[in-house]
Design a protein around this motif. Structure first.
Motif, PDB file in Angstrom:
ATOM      1  N   PHE A 100     -25.061  29.294  -2.393  1.00 52.45           N
ATOM      2  CA  PHE A 100     -23.843  28.487  -2.354  1.00 52.45           C
ATOM      3  C   PHE A 100     -24.254  27.017  -2.404  1.00 52.45           C
ATOM      4  O   PHE A 100     -25.275  26.645  -1.818  1.00 52.45           O
ATOM      5  N   VAL A 101     -23.473  26.198  -3.101  1.00 48.82           N
ATOM      6  CA  VAL A 101     -23.747  24.761  -3.133  1.00 48.82           C
ATOM      7  C   VAL A 101     -22.468  24.020  -2.765  1.00 48.82           C
ATOM      8  O   VAL A 101     -21.423  24.228  -3.379  1.00 48.82           O
ATOM      9  N   ALA A 102     -22.572  23.166  -1.742  1.00 47.51           N
ATOM     10  CA  ALA A 102     -21.405  22.427  -1.261  1.00 47.51           C
ATOM     11  C   ALA A 102     -21.647  20.918  -1.373  1.00 47.51           C
ATOM     12  O   ALA A 102     -22.554  20.418  -0.711  1.00 47.51           O
ATOM     13  N   PRO A 103     -20.898  20.207  -2.208  1.00 48.55           N
ATOM     14  CA  PRO A 103     -19.861  20.726  -3.100  1.00 48.55           C
ATOM     15  C   PRO A 103     -20.363  21.136  -4.486  1.00 48.55           C
ATOM     16  O   PRO A 103     -19.635  21.755  -5.247  1.00 48.55           O
ATOM     17  N   GLY A 104     -21.607  20.770  -4.850  1.00 50.98           N
ATOM     18  CA  GLY A 104     -22.142  21.166  -6.151  1.00 50.98           C
ATOM     19  C   GLY A 104     -21.634  20.317  -7.289  1.00 50.98           C
ATOM     20  O   GLY A 104     -20.922  19.320  -7.099  1.00 50.98           O
ATOM     21  N   ASN A 105     -22.007  20.707  -8.518  1.00 48.86           N
ATOM     22  CA  ASN A 105     -21.575  19.987  -9.723  1.00 48.86           C
ATOM     23  C   ASN A 105     -21.477  20.960 -10.888  1.00 48.86           C
ATOM     24  O   ASN A 105     -21.571  22.176 -10.700  1.00 48.86           O
ATOM     25  N   GLY A 106     -21.306  20.425 -12.088  1.00 51.27           N
ATOM     26  CA  GLY A 106     -21.151  21.279 -13.260  1.00 51.27           C
ATOM     27  C   GLY A 106     -22.364  22.132 -13.541  1.00 51.27           C
ATOM     28  O   GLY A 106     -22.246  23.239 -14.081  1.00 51.27           O
ATOM     29  N   GLY A 107     -23.547  21.652 -13.168  1.00 51.47           N
ATOM     30  CA  GLY A 107     -24.772  22.419 -13.395  1.00 51.47           C
ATOM     31  C   GLY A 107     -24.962  23.533 -12.394  1.00 51.47           C
ATOM     32  O   GLY A 107     -25.327  24.654 -12.762  1.00 51.47           O
ATOM     33  N   THR A 108     -24.703  23.247 -11.128  1.00 50.76           N
ATOM     34  CA  THR A 108     -24.879  24.288 -10.105  1.00 50.76           C
ATOM     35  C   THR A 108     -23.866  25.409 -10.294  1.00 50.76           C
ATOM     36  O   THR A 108     -24.127  26.552  -9.907  1.00 50.76           O
ATOM     37  N   ALA A 109     -22.725  25.093 -10.907  1.00 49.58           N
ATOM     38  CA  ALA A 109     -21.697  26.113 -11.133  1.00 49.58           C
ATOM     39  C   ALA A 109     -22.215  27.260 -11.990  1.00 49.58           C
ATOM     40  O   ALA A 109     -21.713  28.388 -11.897  1.00 49.58           O
ATOM     41  N   GLY A 110     -23.242  26.999 -12.802  1.00 50.33           N
ATOM     42  CA  GLY A 110     -23.764  28.031 -13.689  1.00 50.33           C
ATOM     43  C   GLY A 110     -24.762  28.962 -13.032  1.00 50.33           C
ATOM     44  O   GLY A 110     -25.052  30.034 -13.583  1.00 50.33           O
ATOM     45  N   ILE A 111     -25.295  28.601 -11.857  1.00 51.98           N
ATOM     46  CA  ILE A 111     -26.320  29.432 -11.226  1.00 51.98           C
ATOM     47  C   ILE A 111     -26.022  29.735  -9.767  1.00 51.98           C
ATOM     48  O   ILE A 111     -26.791  30.438  -9.100  1.00 51.98           O
ATOM     49  N   ALA A 112     -24.926  29.213  -9.248  1.00 50.52           N
ATOM     50  CA  ALA A 112     -24.583  29.415  -7.842  1.00 50.52           C
ATOM     51  C   ALA A 112     -23.070  29.356  -7.691  1.00 50.52           C
ATOM     52  O   ALA A 112     -22.341  29.117  -8.658  1.00 50.52           O
ATOM     53  N   GLU A 113     -22.600  29.588  -6.475  1.00 51.54           N
ATOM     54  CA  GLU A 113     -21.166  29.459  -6.186  1.00 51.54           C
ATOM     55  C   GLU A 113     -20.919  28.093  -5.555  1.00 51.54           C
ATOM     56  O   GLU A 113     -21.414  27.802  -4.463  1.00 51.54           O
ATOM     57  N   ASN A 114     -20.179  27.239  -6.263  1.00 47.84           N
ATOM     58  CA  ASN A 114     -19.818  25.946  -5.698  1.00 47.84           C
ATOM     59  C   ASN A 114     -18.760  26.122  -4.622  1.00 47.84           C
ATOM     60  O   ASN A 114     -17.821  26.905  -4.777  1.00 47.84           O
ATOM     61  N   VAL A 115     -18.917  25.378  -3.540  1.00 47.96           N
ATOM     62  CA  VAL A 115     -17.998  25.449  -2.395  1.00 47.96           C
ATOM     63  C   VAL A 115     -17.376  24.068  -2.198  1.00 47.96           C
ATOM     64  O   VAL A 115     -18.107  23.093  -2.021  1.00 47.96           O
ATOM     65  N   PRO A 116     -16.039  23.957  -2.230  1.00 44.87           N
ATOM     66  CA  PRO A 116     -15.405  22.639  -2.174  1.00 44.87           C
ATOM     67  C   PRO A 116     -15.379  22.023  -0.771  1.00 44.87           C
ATOM     68  O   PRO A 116     -14.317  21.737  -0.212  1.00 44.87           O
ATOM     69  N   ILE A 117     -16.582  21.829  -0.198  1.00 47.23           N
ATOM     70  CA  ILE A 117     -16.692  21.155   1.090  1.00 47.23           C
ATOM     71  C   ILE A 117     -17.575  19.924   0.889  1.00 47.23           C
ATOM     72  O   ILE A 117     -18.713  20.053   0.454  1.00 47.23           O
ATOM     73  N   PRO A 118     -17.084  18.716   1.179  1.00 46.59           N
ATOM     74  CA  PRO A 118     -17.914  17.511   1.048  1.00 46.59           C
ATOM     75  C   PRO A 118     -19.159  17.597   1.922  1.00 46.59           C
ATOM     76  O   PRO A 118     -19.141  18.217   2.998  1.00 46.59           O
ATOM     77  N   ASP A 119     -20.251  16.975   1.454  1.00 42.52           N
ATOM     78  CA  ASP A 119     -21.511  17.114   2.193  1.00 42.52           C
ATOM     79  C   ASP A 119     -21.500  16.419   3.551  1.00 42.52           C
ATOM     80  O   ASP A 119     -22.377  16.661   4.381  1.00 42.52           O
ATOM     81  N   SER A 120     -20.496  15.581   3.808  1.00 46.31           N
ATOM     82  CA  SER A 120     -20.417  14.886   5.099  1.00 46.31           C
ATOM     83  C   SER A 120     -19.570  15.627   6.131  1.00 46.31           C
ATOM     84  O   SER A 120     -19.498  15.208   7.286  1.00 46.31           O
ATOM     85  N   HIS A 121     -18.921  16.726   5.723  1.00 43.09           N
ATOM     86  CA  HIS A 121     -18.045  17.476   6.630  1.00 43.09           C
ATOM     87  C   HIS A 121     -18.871  18.509   7.408  1.00 43.09           C
ATOM     88  O   HIS A 121     -18.861  19.705   7.090  1.00 43.09           O
ATOM     89  N   VAL A 122     -19.575  18.033   8.417  1.00 42.16           N
ATOM     90  CA  VAL A 122     -20.538  18.864   9.142  1.00 42.16           C
ATOM     91  C   VAL A 122     -19.901  20.092   9.785  1.00 42.16           C
ATOM     92  O   VAL A 122     -20.398  21.217   9.608  1.00 42.16           O
ATOM     93  N   PRO A 123     -18.815  19.968  10.550  1.00 37.23           N
ATOM     94  CA  PRO A 123     -18.236  21.174  11.175  1.00 37.23           C
ATOM     95  C   PRO A 123     -17.806  22.222  10.151  1.00 37.23           C
ATOM     96  O   PRO A 123     -18.026  23.419  10.363  1.00 37.23           O
ATOM     97  N   ALA A 124     -17.230  21.771   9.040  1.00 37.82           N
ATOM     98  CA  ALA A 124     -16.782  22.714   8.009  1.00 37.82           C
ATOM     99  C   ALA A 124     -17.964  23.417   7.353  1.00 37.82           C
ATOM    100  O   ALA A 124     -17.891  24.617   7.047  1.00 37.82           O
TER     101      ALA A 124
END
Length: 423
Positions: free
Chosen positions: A29-53
């Motif tokens: 899983f990649v949070a939040p990821g980009n167009g490249g990571t979308a091709g090899i992983a599951e992008n997760v719409p959580i900003p990298d600064s949202h620690v609790p989430a």
């Protein structure tokens, strides 16, 4: 195993690309990821600064290892939050992350451990800082103490530039809380190099050397960026010197963190100034560099997941790391105007054509999928990375790949690797 990568840049695409090659890894899983990571992983719409989430997601999805790309979540305590969920994290806790999050903290640690660095002084109020600056020889370096997205450091060649930088930090508060405290230090002469090392809290193993190109313009002109390209290995930091440098700038710091009760786990990065065979630390980072990560992982001939597990489990050994004999070169394709204002939403074409070249991988940074098309979404858009038998071959192949890729308002430096070739 399931891995969560936190971040959205070219570094995170490279991490996902390399981790996906491991037989140990089932899901990424990649949070939040980009167009490249979308091709090899599951992008997760959580900003990298949202620690609790991020911690909550990792727990809910049964993540076995969290790999943190950028510095902000580490400084905010993501490793601490993961520890509370019993999830191992490749990255230091919030205390140790101050090595990057606070310039004055890093200076104190270097002073305590005897790590060579520039002479400096730290100030919390403008008047005291200005009085010190008035007596300081020029050139001089003004640093916002906290994280300022790579924009908080000014190497001032004139007194006017120095006073403006101090005013920007402390009076105008252009960097917010990051600039409430400043470090004023002597300007070091020499050539920069990047030293990175894996750490498991006690054992420190250096990676191959690399060299970044921070300035936006050719010949290292113009404002600093997040990095316009990098290559590995770097002749300025030969393999024969790596253990010496590790003893000088990395192992004492890791020992100090362990003694403080906050063992350093993850990647320790020392930005070095090299002159006449002597090394001084400009700054520490507490994660992979970007773009250094891209050429380093292109050369890494070991299982990255196994290396990271060894770090979090305290069983790292030098014999675990192997490198391909080739040189790698990464050229950043950016949006015209970066690091200032730039347009986004430009369609990107030609990546498949570029990757038809042997040894070429295009890592995506500022990209996203929009209406089924890959478009630009950031300043640094792509990291075009090539392997070659030597630096000359790697550079030529990287630029051949660059010339096959098209997007409106693209910009590249054409001299990535020339410092190494000059040696």
């Amino acid at each position: 195993m399931k891995i969560l990568i936190v971040g959205s840049g070219g570094r995170e695409h490279a991490l996902a690309w390399k981790l996906a090659q491991s037989p140990k890894v089932d899901d990424i899983f990649v949070a939040p990821g980009n167009g490249g990571t979308a091709g090899i992983a599951e992008n997760v719409p959580i900003p990298d600064s949202h620690v609790p989430a991020l911690a909550r997601f990792a727990k809910e999805r049964g993540v076995d290892l969290c790999v943190v790309g950028p510095e902000v979540p580490l400084v905010l305590g993501l490793a601490n939050a993961m520890a509370k969920q019993d999830i191992p994290c490749f990255g230091p806790d919030a205390y140790a992350a101050q090595l990057e999050g606070s310039k004055s903290f890093a200076k104190l640690v270097m002073e305590h451990t005897g790590v060579p660095t520039a002479r400096s002084a730290t100030f919390d109020d403008y008047d005291s800082a200005k009085a010190y600056l008035d007596k300081h020889p020029i050139p001089v370096v003004i640093k916002a103490d906290g994280l300022a997205a790579g924009k908080g450091v000014t190497v001032a060649a004139t007194r006017e530039e120095a006073e403006k930088a101090l005013d920007t930090c402390m009076r105008k508060q252009s960097f917010g809380m990051a600039g409430e405290r400043v470090v004023i230090e002597e300007a070091l002469e020499g050539e920069e190099a990047s030293f990175l090392a894996l750490c498991d809290g006690k054992t420190v193993v250096p990676l191959a050397s690399s060299q970044d190109h921070k300035a936006v313009g050719e010949g290292d002109t113009g404002p600093n960026t997040g990095g316009m390209g990098a290559y590995s290995p770097a002749p300025i930091l030969p393999e024969s010197e790596l253990e010496k440098v590790c003893d000088l700038v990395a192992r004492p710091v890791v020992e100090a963190m362990a003694a403080s009760g906050h063992p350093f786990i993850g990647m320790l990065y020392a930005g070095l100034m090299v002159k006449d065979g002597a090394y001084k630390v400009l700054e520490y980072n507490v994660r992979f560099g970007d773009p250094e990560c891209q050429p380093l992982l292109a050369r890494l001939d070991s299982d990255l997941a196994e290396l990271m597990l060894a770090c979090v489990e305290g069983r790292l050994e030098p014999s675990m790391i192997a490198w391909k004999p080739q040189t790698s070169c990464c050229v950043v394709m950016a949006s015209q105007g970066y690091p200032g204002s730039y347009r986004t939403g430009m369609a990107i074409e030609g990546i498949d054509e570029a990757e038809e070249l042997e040894g070429v991988t295009v890592f995506q940074a500022g990209t996203k999928i929009e209406a089924g098309r890959l478009v630009t979404s950031g300043g640094r858009v792509l990291g075009v990375t090539a392997l070659g038998d030597d630096l000359k071959a790697a550079k030529e192949r990287a630029y051949e790949a660059v010339d096959r890729i098209r997007f409106e308002n693209s910009y590249v430096r054409r001299d990535i690797g020339d410092k190494g070739l000059a040696r």
